[in-house]
Design a protein around this motif. Structure first.
Motif, PDB file in Angstrom:
ATOM      1  N   ALA A 106       0.812  -1.216   0.000  1.00 33.64           N
ATOM      2  CA  ALA A 106       0.000   0.000   0.000  1.00 33.64           C
ATOM      3  C   ALA A 106       0.841   1.261   0.000  1.00 33.64           C
ATOM      4  O   ALA A 106       0.341   2.339  -0.353  1.00 33.64           O
ATOM      5  N   VAL A 107       2.085   1.165   0.421  1.00 33.43           N
ATOM      6  CA  VAL A 107       3.018   2.286   0.453  1.00 33.43           C
ATOM      7  C   VAL A 107       4.329   1.826  -0.154  1.00 33.43           C
ATOM      8  O   VAL A 107       4.776   0.709   0.116  1.00 33.43           O
ATOM      9  N   GLY A 108       4.929   2.666  -0.971  1.00 32.06           N
ATOM     10  CA  GLY A 108       6.223   2.330  -1.536  1.00 32.06           C
ATOM     11  C   GLY A 108       7.099   3.556  -1.683  1.00 32.06           C
ATOM     12  O   GLY A 108       6.631   4.605  -2.126  1.00 32.06           O
ATOM     13  N   VAL A 109       8.366   3.417  -1.293  1.00 34.25           N
ATOM     14  CA  VAL A 109       9.366   4.460  -1.505  1.00 34.25           C
ATOM     15  C   VAL A 109      10.598   3.806  -2.114  1.00 34.25           C
ATOM     16  O   VAL A 109      11.070   2.780  -1.630  1.00 34.25           O
ATOM     17  N   VAL A 110      11.083   4.390  -3.192  1.00 33.82           N
ATOM     18  CA  VAL A 110      12.305   3.945  -3.865  1.00 33.82           C
ATOM     19  C   VAL A 110      13.252   5.131  -3.883  1.00 33.82           C
ATOM     20  O   VAL A 110      13.002   6.116  -4.572  1.00 33.82           O
ATOM     21  N   SER A 111      14.315   5.058  -3.112  1.00 35.55           N
ATOM     22  CA  SER A 111      15.224   6.193  -2.977  1.00 35.55           C
ATOM     23  C   SER A 111      16.583   5.847  -3.560  1.00 35.55           C
ATOM     24  O   SER A 111      17.242   4.911  -3.108  1.00 35.55           O
ATOM     25  N   ALA A 112      16.983   6.606  -4.587  1.00 38.43           N
ATOM     26  CA  ALA A 112      18.235   6.364  -5.311  1.00 38.43           C
ATOM     27  C   ALA A 112      19.128   7.598  -5.179  1.00 38.43           C
ATOM     28  O   ALA A 112      19.224   8.415  -6.100  1.00 38.43           O
ATOM     29  N   PRO A 113      19.803   7.753  -4.043  1.00 39.48           N
ATOM     30  CA  PRO A 113      20.525   8.997  -3.786  1.00 39.48           C
ATOM     31  C   PRO A 113      21.689   9.246  -4.731  1.00 39.48           C
ATOM     32  O   PRO A 113      22.009  10.403  -5.029  1.00 39.48           O
ATOM     33  N   MET A 162      10.366  -6.220  -5.010  1.00 39.40           N
ATOM     34  CA  MET A 162       9.203  -5.750  -5.760  1.00 39.40           C
ATOM     35  C   MET A 162       8.206  -4.924  -4.965  1.00 39.40           C
ATOM     36  O   MET A 162       7.495  -4.078  -5.539  1.00 39.40           O
ATOM     37  N   ALA A 163       8.093  -5.167  -3.662  1.00 41.83           N
ATOM     38  CA  ALA A 163       6.971  -4.603  -2.897  1.00 41.83           C
ATOM     39  C   ALA A 163       6.874  -3.084  -3.023  1.00 41.83           C
ATOM     40  O   ALA A 163       5.783  -2.532  -3.199  1.00 41.83           O
ATOM     41  N   ALA A 164       7.996  -2.385  -2.933  1.00 42.76           N
ATOM     42  CA  ALA A 164       7.952  -0.925  -2.997  1.00 42.76           C
ATOM     43  C   ALA A 164       7.590  -0.424  -4.387  1.00 42.76           C
ATOM     44  O   ALA A 164       7.075   0.696  -4.543  1.00 42.76           O
ATOM     45  N   LEU A 165       7.854  -1.232  -5.405  1.00 43.91           N
ATOM     46  CA  LEU A 165       7.583  -0.821  -6.779  1.00 43.91           C
ATOM     47  C   LEU A 165       6.088  -0.822  -7.088  1.00 43.91           C
ATOM     48  O   LEU A 165       5.605   0.000  -7.876  1.00 43.91           O
ATOM     49  N   VAL A 166       5.369  -1.763  -6.457  1.00 41.35           N
ATOM     50  CA  VAL A 166       3.975  -2.013  -6.826  1.00 41.35           C
ATOM     51  C   VAL A 166       3.092  -0.779  -6.672  1.00 41.35           C
ATOM     52  O   VAL A 166       2.427  -0.364  -7.638  1.00 41.35           O
ATOM     53  N   PRO A 167       3.007  -0.146  -5.493  1.00 43.62           N
ATOM     54  CA  PRO A 167       2.102   0.990  -5.378  1.00 43.62           C
ATOM     55  C   PRO A 167       2.515   2.182  -6.226  1.00 43.62           C
ATOM     56  O   PRO A 167       1.647   2.962  -6.669  1.00 43.62           O
TER      57      PRO A 167
END
Length: 269
Positions: free
Chosen positions: A117-124, A225-230
């Motif tokens: 339900a929540v996803g964050v993908v952080s690529a600093p 995958m989980a963070a990518l879904v939402p």
């Protein structure tokens, strides 16, 4: 048990990503980076372990009833009957991280009753962060790490409706072969306009931004995958396994702009 809003969960996930970025960037390209191989022959570094430990500690303080599933330390149960699980990949793309390639990210997700339900993908190292939550939209910040500027914007998938016009980034050719799907993959690749392998989380975020129309691969874990879904779904796309099953639980992924999804699944099945 305390009740939380998705907005507050998303805010927490972004704060966890802030913390992860500080740790991971401090060790990125460090001369004394400690690198070892896990039993599955994938890399793990001191940065992976430190990021996950920090996130777990913060979740223990802020969401003590929730369970946690992480790549490095496995599953930690929450309170009895908890239907909330944080899913963490401290550094997705560790092989890139080890070599100094900037394509890697911390992936942080909250699944409720098994549905991300929540996803964050952080690529600093790329200066980018993507996030999304069910009903709250999907966004990108392309000025990550800048103390003076912000460039948050809402994102949406492309409107490409014909496979012949599609840009595809399906990773891991050997994994497609090992899954017995190389013939199908090559057939699909011949039908699309363009194929490129950008690697790890990036193709899926490009799908969410409308820069790529199809992404997918085999041999994935839930934390991959989980963070990518939402994010993909809130951007208007679709995310499933190669067999069409929903969610991050089935070992493979296909993400598209939605318009192409059924045709792609038909091609790779």
């Amino acid at each position: 048990m305390t009740t939380y809003t998705l907005q507050s969960d998303l805010q927490l996930a972004r704060q966890l990503a802030d913390m992860a970025d500080v740790i991971s960037m401090d060790r990125f390209r460090a001369a004394d980076l400690d690198v070892s191989m896990k039993p599955d022959m994938t890399h793990v570094t001191d940065a992976d372990k430190a990021v996950e430990a920090a996130i777990r500690g913060a979740l223990h303080d802020s969401r003590p009833d929730d369970s946690v599933l992480g790549e490095e330390a496995g599953e930690e149960a929450g309170s009895d009957g908890s239907h909330r699980q944080w899913i963490v990949d401290p550094i997705d793309g560790t092989a890139n991280y080890v070599r100094g390639v900037p394509v890697w990210a911390s992936l942080i997700s909250l699944a409720i009753d098994g549905v991300p339900a929540v996803g964050v993908v952080s690529a600093p190292a790329l200066g980018k962060r993507w996030w999304g939550a069910t009903g709250l939209g999907a966004f990108v910040d392309e000025s990550l790490g800048s103390p003076t500027t912000t460039s948050e914007r809402r994102i949406h998938v492309s409107r490409v409706a014909d496979i012949a016009d599609a840009s595809m980034s399906c990773s891991g050719l050997i994994r497609w072969e090992q899954a017995g799907k190389l013939k199908e993959f090559l057939s699909l690749a011949r039908r699309v306009w363009r194929t490129r392998d950008y690697g790890d989380m990036w193709p899926y975020m490009m799908v969410a931004e409308g820069l790529v129309d199809i992404a997918g691969e085999f041999d994935l874990k839930p934390w991959d995958m989980a963070a990518l879904v939402p994010i993909v779904q809130e951007a208007g796309g679709r995310f499933s396994s190669v067999a069409g099953e929903p969610g991050p639980w089935h070992g493979s992924a296909i993400a598209t702009n939605g318009l192409l999804h059924d045709a792609v699944l038909d091609a790779v099945r």
